[in-house]
Design a protein around this motif. Sequence first.
Motif, PDB file in Angstrom:
ATOM      1  N   THR A 196      -6.370 -16.449 -16.165  1.00  0.00           N
ATOM      2  CA  THR A 196      -5.445 -16.659 -14.850  1.00  0.00           C
ATOM      3  C   THR A 196      -6.285 -17.344 -13.831  1.00  0.00           C
ATOM      4  OG1 THR A 196      -6.836 -14.729 -14.160  1.00  0.00           O
ATOM      5  CG2 THR A 196      -4.730 -14.031 -15.378  1.00  0.00           C
ATOM      6  N   LYS A 197      -7.404 -17.908 -14.160  1.00  0.00           N
ATOM      7  CA  LYS A 197      -7.951 -18.922 -13.244  1.00  0.00           C
ATOM      8  C   LYS A 197      -7.621 -18.788 -11.952  1.00  0.00           C
ATOM      9  CE  LYS A 197      -8.783 -21.334 -17.066  1.00  0.00           C
ATOM     10  NZ  LYS A 197     -10.345 -21.582 -17.569  1.00  0.00           N
ATOM     11  N   GLY A 198      -7.982 -17.642 -11.460  1.00  0.00           N
ATOM     12  CA  GLY A 198      -8.126 -17.394 -10.115  1.00  0.00           C
ATOM     13  C   GLY A 198      -6.792 -17.041  -9.282  1.00  0.00           C
ATOM     14  N   ALA A 199      -5.637 -16.993 -10.223  1.00  0.00           N
ATOM     15  CA  ALA A 199      -4.269 -16.696  -9.639  1.00  0.00           C
ATOM     16  C   ALA A 199      -4.172 -15.234  -9.260  1.00  0.00           C
ATOM     17  CB  ALA A 199      -3.392 -17.098 -10.849  1.00  0.00           C
ATOM     18  N   SER A 200      -3.249 -15.116  -8.311  1.00  0.00           N
ATOM     19  CA  SER A 200      -2.881 -13.900  -7.677  1.00  0.00           C
ATOM     20  C   SER A 200      -1.611 -13.327  -8.230  1.00  0.00           C
ATOM     21  CB  SER A 200      -2.946 -13.759  -6.123  1.00  0.00           C
ATOM     22  OG  SER A 200      -2.007 -14.545  -5.588  1.00  0.00           O
ATOM     23  N   LEU A 201      -1.212 -12.068  -7.943  1.00  0.00           N
ATOM     24  CA  LEU A 201       0.041 -11.526  -8.311  1.00  0.00           C
ATOM     25  C   LEU A 201       1.137 -12.303  -7.662  1.00  0.00           C
ATOM     26  CD1 LEU A 201       1.019  -9.329 -10.081  1.00  0.00           C
ATOM     27  CD2 LEU A 201       1.053  -7.643  -7.862  1.00  0.00           C
ATOM     28  N   THR A 202       0.938 -12.926  -6.318  1.00  0.00           N
ATOM     29  CA  THR A 202       1.834 -13.521  -5.710  1.00  0.00           C
ATOM     30  C   THR A 202       2.217 -14.764  -6.078  1.00  0.00           C
ATOM     31  OG1 THR A 202       0.603 -14.021  -4.017  1.00  0.00           O
ATOM     32  CG2 THR A 202       1.726 -12.134  -3.515  1.00  0.00           C
TER      33      THR A 202
ATOM     34  N   GLY B   3      -2.181  -2.139   1.938  1.00  0.00           N
ATOM     35  CA  GLY B   3      -0.731  -2.444   1.849  1.00  0.00           C
ATOM     36  C   GLY B   3       0.181  -1.648   2.646  1.00  0.00           C
ATOM     37  N   LYS B   4       1.633  -1.936   2.569  1.00  0.00           N
ATOM     38  CA  LYS B   4       2.535  -1.374   3.462  1.00  0.00           C
ATOM     39  C   LYS B   4       3.396  -0.546   2.584  1.00  0.00           C
ATOM     40  CE  LYS B   4       6.360  -2.000   6.646  1.00  0.00           C
ATOM     41  NZ  LYS B   4       7.297  -2.971   7.199  1.00  0.00           N
ATOM     42  N   LEU B   5       3.572   0.583   2.594  1.00  0.00           N
ATOM     43  CA  LEU B   5       4.502   1.548   2.034  1.00  0.00           C
ATOM     44  C   LEU B   5       5.862   1.437   2.739  1.00  0.00           C
ATOM     45  CD1 LEU B   5       4.820   3.828  -0.443  1.00  0.00           C
ATOM     46  CD2 LEU B   5       4.178   5.525   1.508  1.00  0.00           C
ATOM     47  N   VAL B   6       6.842   0.784   1.496  1.00  0.00           N
ATOM     48  CA  VAL B   6       8.121   0.728   2.114  1.00  0.00           C
ATOM     49  C   VAL B   6       8.871   1.973   2.365  1.00  0.00           C
ATOM     50  CG1 VAL B   6      10.340  -0.308   1.373  1.00  0.00           C
ATOM     51  CG2 VAL B   6       8.274  -1.401   0.815  1.00  0.00           C
ATOM     52  N   GLU B   7       9.392   2.082   3.544  1.00  0.00           N
ATOM     53  CA  GLU B   7       9.868   3.463   4.192  1.00  0.00           C
ATOM     54  C   GLU B   7      10.885   3.845   3.125  1.00  0.00           C
ATOM     55  OE1 GLU B   7      10.050   6.796   6.339  1.00  0.00           O
ATOM     56  OE2 GLU B   7       8.630   4.764   6.659  1.00  0.00           O
ATOM     57  N   GLU B   8      11.807   3.191   2.820  1.00  0.00           N
ATOM     58  CA  GLU B   8      13.152   3.596   2.068  1.00  0.00           C
ATOM     59  C   GLU B   8      12.500   3.857   0.609  1.00  0.00           C
ATOM     60  OE1 GLU B   8      13.753  -0.976   2.620  1.00  0.00           O
ATOM     61  OE2 GLU B   8      13.065   0.857   3.888  1.00  0.00           O
TER      62      GLU B   8
ATOM     63  N   ASN C 177       2.514   8.971 -13.997  1.00  0.00           N
ATOM     64  CA  ASN C 177       3.675   8.105 -14.028  1.00  0.00           C
ATOM     65  C   ASN C 177       3.198   6.706 -14.570  1.00  0.00           C
ATOM     66  OD1 ASN C 177       6.742   8.045 -13.806  1.00  0.00           O
ATOM     67  ND2 ASN C 177       6.326   7.011 -11.615  1.00  0.00           N
ATOM     68  N   ALA C 178       4.380   5.683 -14.643  1.00  0.00           N
ATOM     69  CA  ALA C 178       4.206   4.501 -14.854  1.00  0.00           C
ATOM     70  C   ALA C 178       3.879   3.821 -13.540  1.00  0.00           C
ATOM     71  CB  ALA C 178       5.344   3.614 -15.349  1.00  0.00           C
ATOM     72  N   PHE C 179       2.673   2.771 -13.644  1.00  0.00           N
ATOM     73  CA  PHE C 179       2.522   2.223 -12.166  1.00  0.00           C
ATOM     74  C   PHE C 179       2.774   0.739 -12.621  1.00  0.00           C
ATOM     75  CE2 PHE C 179      -0.082   0.108  -8.924  1.00  0.00           C
ATOM     76  CZ  PHE C 179       0.234   1.089  -7.841  1.00  0.00           C
ATOM     77  N   ARG C 180       3.690   0.037 -11.788  1.00  0.00           N
ATOM     78  CA  ARG C 180       4.108  -1.128 -12.079  1.00  0.00           C
ATOM     79  C   ARG C 180       3.709  -2.419 -11.028  1.00  0.00           C
ATOM     80  NH1 ARG C 180       9.697   1.240 -13.977  1.00  0.00           N
ATOM     81  NH2 ARG C 180       9.079   1.840 -15.959  1.00  0.00           N
ATOM     82  N   PHE C 181       3.436  -3.417 -11.412  1.00  0.00           N
ATOM     83  CA  PHE C 181       2.892  -4.607 -10.453  1.00  0.00           C
ATOM     84  C   PHE C 181       3.858  -5.777 -10.719  1.00  0.00           C
ATOM     85  CE2 PHE C 181      -0.939  -2.358 -11.830  1.00  0.00           C
ATOM     86  CZ  PHE C 181      -1.849  -2.559 -10.933  1.00  0.00           C
ATOM     87  N   ARG C 182       4.471  -6.090  -9.674  1.00  0.00           N
ATOM     88  CA  ARG C 182       5.306  -7.300  -9.643  1.00  0.00           C
ATOM     89  C   ARG C 182       4.912  -8.303  -8.483  1.00  0.00           C
ATOM     90  NH1 ARG C 182      11.689  -5.625  -9.663  1.00  0.00           N
ATOM     91  NH2 ARG C 182      11.461  -7.276  -8.215  1.00  0.00           N
ATOM     92  N   ARG C 183       5.493  -9.500  -8.501  1.00  0.00           N
ATOM     93  CA  ARG C 183       5.054 -10.677  -7.339  1.00  0.00           C
ATOM     94  C   ARG C 183       5.421 -10.063  -6.304  1.00  0.00           C
ATOM     95  NH1 ARG C 183       8.280 -13.791  -5.019  1.00  0.00           N
ATOM     96  NH2 ARG C 183       6.622 -15.342  -4.724  1.00  0.00           N
ATOM     97  N   ASP C 184       6.411  -9.141  -6.021  1.00  0.00           N
ATOM     98  CA  ASP C 184       6.837  -8.860  -4.776  1.00  0.00           C
ATOM     99  C   ASP C 184       6.546  -7.354  -4.125  1.00  0.00           C
ATOM    100  OD1 ASP C 184       8.437  -8.187  -6.609  1.00  0.00           O
ATOM    101  OD2 ASP C 184      10.557  -8.309  -5.522  1.00  0.00           O
ATOM    102  N   PHE C 185       6.119  -6.546  -5.052  1.00  0.00           N
ATOM    103  CA  PHE C 185       5.453  -5.240  -4.791  1.00  0.00           C
ATOM    104  C   PHE C 185       4.551  -4.647  -6.016  1.00  0.00           C
ATOM    105  CE2 PHE C 185       9.797  -4.361  -6.076  1.00  0.00           C
ATOM    106  CZ  PHE C 185       9.849  -3.532  -7.208  1.00  0.00           C
ATOM    107  N   VAL C 186       4.001  -3.706  -5.895  1.00  0.00           N
ATOM    108  CA  VAL C 186       3.487  -2.701  -6.657  1.00  0.00           C
ATOM    109  C   VAL C 186       4.089  -1.243  -6.534  1.00  0.00           C
ATOM    110  CG1 VAL C 186       1.377  -3.935  -7.024  1.00  0.00           C
ATOM    111  CG2 VAL C 186       1.269  -1.992  -5.639  1.00  0.00           C
TER     112      VAL C 186
ATOM    113  N   THR D 129       4.083  -3.301  -0.351  1.00  0.00           N
ATOM    114  CA  THR D 129       4.019  -4.569  -0.380  1.00  0.00           C
ATOM    115  C   THR D 129       2.774  -5.164   0.309  1.00  0.00           C
ATOM    116  OG1 THR D 129       5.086  -4.442   1.826  1.00  0.00           O
ATOM    117  CG2 THR D 129       6.380  -4.742  -0.399  1.00  0.00           C
ATOM    118  N   GLY D 130       2.402  -6.385   0.435  1.00  0.00           N
ATOM    119  CA  GLY D 130       1.347  -7.189   1.349  1.00  0.00           C
ATOM    120  C   GLY D 130      -0.214  -6.865   0.745  1.00  0.00           C
ATOM    121  N   LEU D 131      -0.283  -6.279  -0.437  1.00  0.00           N
ATOM    122  CA  LEU D 131      -1.273  -6.246  -1.197  1.00  0.00           C
ATOM    123  C   LEU D 131      -1.644  -7.673  -2.089  1.00  0.00           C
ATOM    124  CD1 LEU D 131      -0.756  -2.879  -3.253  1.00  0.00           C
ATOM    125  CD2 LEU D 131      -2.270  -3.394  -1.323  1.00  0.00           C
TER     126      LEU D 131
END
Length: 376
Positions: free
Chosen positions: A129-135, A202-207, A154-163, A172-174
């Motif tokens: 990964t050479k220092g790369a981040s999720l984003t 991080g910020k927990l998306v309200e909806e 439960n499954a815990f998922r990581f994506r570029r836009d949220f976990v 978001t924002g992690l």
Amino acid sequence: MPENPAVTSVIDGEKLEDLVGLCLSGGGYRAMVFHAGAIFRLNQLSLLGKLDRVSSVSGGSMAAAALALAYPKFKYDENGRVTNLEETFLAPILKQSQDSIDVASGFAGLNPFSSAAAESARSYDSNLTKGASLTDLPRRPTFVFNATSLLTGNAFRFRRDFVADWKVGQFTGLNLRLADVVAASAAFPPFLSPALIDLSTGKLVEESKGKLAIAPYTEKAVLTDGGVYDNLGTEAVWKRCRTVLVSNAGRPFGFETDPKENWLQQSLRVLDIAMDQSEDLRERILMHAFLTEARRGAMWGLNSGAEDDAARPPLLSPAELKAAREVSTRLWRMPRDTQALLLKAGYAHASVSIRKHYGEHRGGPIDVADGDWPAP
């Protein structure tokens, strides 16, 4: 509730779209290298540029991380095939497979100032990964790295836009290193587990809030290997994609003539049986979906041809098939001949399955003759 015209069968869902998804199973370094061989076959069939989603667990997440970071560097020919796959994608994978980390990382778990997951992440960051981040992941395909929450089951998922843990919500924002994400997805218990993720910044998306959107679930994630929940990594693709491709290099289930009766070995055997049956159920559901045309695509794995020689890929001799199935799933230095065997096995199994189940007659790619599988 009004009917959704997009839902055309009882196993379709509200979110299903005409997308192409690839699932990369767990299975340690064996899976990582096996999947690399399969991905070379996908490229020969001009499928890499058509992927919309890649879902991975454990060893599959190592391959997925290399693939995700290679995508922006890909160069395509007039047929839509990547021409620089070896240097952008394969080279980091082969380098990672030369780094023995499971024993050293396991012992690091005894250090109160470190953890097994943190030590594993150091290796992934150095080789993959050479220092790369999720984003830093590409916007397309959508890469989904899967772990299992020890807090919620439960499954815990990581994506570029949220976990996300869907029982808690989306964060978001992690600022997460991709190496730490891979380490969480590949935190095989008990030696490489658990991996701890701080959610408090991080910020927990309200909806998106679920029924467990309360402390301590909103403050931290305590994670183990994604294969504990779904070793095929299918769920994140199944719900979204009408075309599903599954590469499975998980450990073939072994029969025992003399099951151990002591509590430790018996418990491990029971766990193996439970996980094997869970995986079999997912495979049966997917095969039924292929047969009924609720989904299209193909699924391949190391078990194909093990009990029926007619199902053995022609590229593999009986001895090669047997040897590939017997490769350990451990994260230790892989000999060059083993690398070559697994690359060939992944390529061969993917080729046969796609040709049979997802050929041009089923809306799949135009066939290309076998040949030029990757070599270390």
